[in-house]
Design a protein around this motif. Structure first.
Motif, PDB file in Angstrom:
ATOM      1  N   UNK A  90      40.038  69.147 -94.998  1.00 13.71           N
ATOM      2  CA  UNK A  90      41.068  69.980 -94.373  1.00 13.71           C
ATOM      3  C   UNK A  90      40.705  71.456 -94.489  1.00 13.71           C
ATOM      4  N   UNK A  91      40.252  71.842 -95.668  1.00 13.52           N
ATOM      5  CA  UNK A  91      39.848  73.233 -95.890  1.00 13.52           C
ATOM      6  C   UNK A  91      38.652  73.586 -95.019  1.00 13.52           C
ATOM      7  N   UNK A  92      37.706  72.686 -94.915  1.00 13.38           N
ATOM      8  CA  UNK A  92      36.550  72.895 -94.048  1.00 13.38           C
ATOM      9  C   UNK A  92      37.006  73.125 -92.608  1.00 13.38           C
ATOM     10  N   UNK A  93      37.949  72.316 -92.151  1.00 12.05           N
ATOM     11  CA  UNK A  93      38.477  72.476 -90.794  1.00 12.05           C
ATOM     12  C   UNK A  93      39.155  73.817 -90.596  1.00 12.05           C
ATOM     13  N   UNK A  94      39.941  74.248 -91.589  1.00  9.48           N
ATOM     14  CA  UNK A  94      40.612  75.547 -91.479  1.00  9.48           C
ATOM     15  C   UNK A  94      39.593  76.681 -91.424  1.00  9.48           C
ATOM     16  N   UNK A  95      38.556  76.587 -92.257  1.00  9.49           N
ATOM     17  CA  UNK A  95      37.527  77.630 -92.271  1.00  9.49           C
ATOM     18  C   UNK A  95      36.753  77.620 -90.961  1.00  9.49           C
ATOM     19  N   UNK A  96      36.388  76.443 -90.498  1.00 11.77           N
ATOM     20  CA  UNK A  96      35.579  76.331 -89.282  1.00 11.77           C
ATOM     21  C   UNK A  96      36.327  76.843 -88.056  1.00 11.77           C
ATOM     22  N   UNK A  97      37.627  76.623 -88.006  1.00 11.51           N
ATOM     23  CA  UNK A  97      38.393  76.977 -86.813  1.00 11.51           C
ATOM     24  C   UNK A  97      39.249  78.216 -87.003  1.00 11.51           C
ATOM     25  N   UNK A  98      38.967  78.965 -88.041  1.00 14.49           N
ATOM     26  CA  UNK A  98      39.720  80.189 -88.314  1.00 14.49           C
ATOM     27  C   UNK A  98      39.497  81.193 -87.193  1.00 14.49           C
ATOM     28  N   UNK A  99      40.578  81.633 -86.610  1.00 13.66           N
ATOM     29  CA  UNK A  99      40.498  82.673 -85.593  1.00 13.66           C
ATOM     30  C   UNK A  99      40.146  82.204 -84.200  1.00 13.66           C
ATOM     31  N   UNK A 100      39.899  80.918 -83.985  1.00 14.25           N
ATOM     32  CA  UNK A 100      39.566  80.481 -82.631  1.00 14.25           C
ATOM     33  C   UNK A 100      40.780  79.956 -81.873  1.00 14.25           C
ATOM     34  N   UNK A 101      41.940  79.956 -82.543  1.00 16.57           N
ATOM     35  CA  UNK A 101      43.162  79.524 -81.877  1.00 16.57           C
ATOM     36  C   UNK A 101      43.297  78.017 -81.746  1.00 16.57           C
ATOM     37  N   UNK A 102      42.301  77.286 -82.246  1.00 17.36           N
ATOM     38  CA  UNK A 102      42.356  75.831 -82.148  1.00 17.36           C
ATOM     39  C   UNK A 102      42.862  75.259 -83.455  1.00 17.36           C
ATOM     40  N   UNK A 103      43.565  74.163 -83.337  1.00 12.71           N
ATOM     41  CA  UNK A 103      43.983  73.432 -84.523  1.00 12.71           C
ATOM     42  C   UNK A 103      42.864  72.478 -84.908  1.00 12.71           C
ATOM     43  N   UNK A 104      42.421  72.511 -86.156  1.00 16.49           N
ATOM     44  CA  UNK A 104      41.361  71.602 -86.545  1.00 16.49           C
ATOM     45  C   UNK A 104      41.825  70.150 -86.453  1.00 16.49           C
TER      46      UNK A 104
END
Length: 101
Positions: free
Chosen positions: A83-97
């Motif tokens: 979950x944390x990886x998803x939040x970091x990966x998609x931070x600022x792109x407006x997409x929900x991981x």
């Protein structure tokens, strides 16, 4: 005077120097931290699948080594890491991981 008091007294000048340096270079430090965070986010986005696979592999190894004794805790920890990886990966792109599997 105890050990901790002596240690605090000796570290006080260094603490003041670091605080002064941080205040003096606050803008540069902030810019570098932002740049580093962007690089980490980009790396996580680019390699999200591979990192997730490695997390699963590590979890399986630990679970096997502990003979399943901590399976639920390992599964919970792996899920939170993904979950944390998803939040970091998609931070600022407006997409929900995507939800962790």
């Amino acid at each position: 005077m105890g050990f901790m008091d002596t240690l605090k007294a000796k570290l006080a000048p260094a603490k003041d120097k670091v605080s002064h340096f941080a205040l003096e270079h606050e803008d540069k430090i902030g810019q570098r931290l932002d740049k580093a965070a962007h690089k980490v986010s980009h790396f996580a986005l680019e390699h999200e699948d591979k990192i997730g696979q490695r997390l699963d592999k590590a979890a399986h190894k630990v679970d096997t080594t502990t003979k399943g004794k901590y399976s639920s805790k390992i599964e919970t920890g792996t899920g939170k890491a993904k979950e944390t990886l998803g939040r970091i990966a998609h931070k600022g792109d407006g997409m929900t991981p995507p939800p962790a599997s």
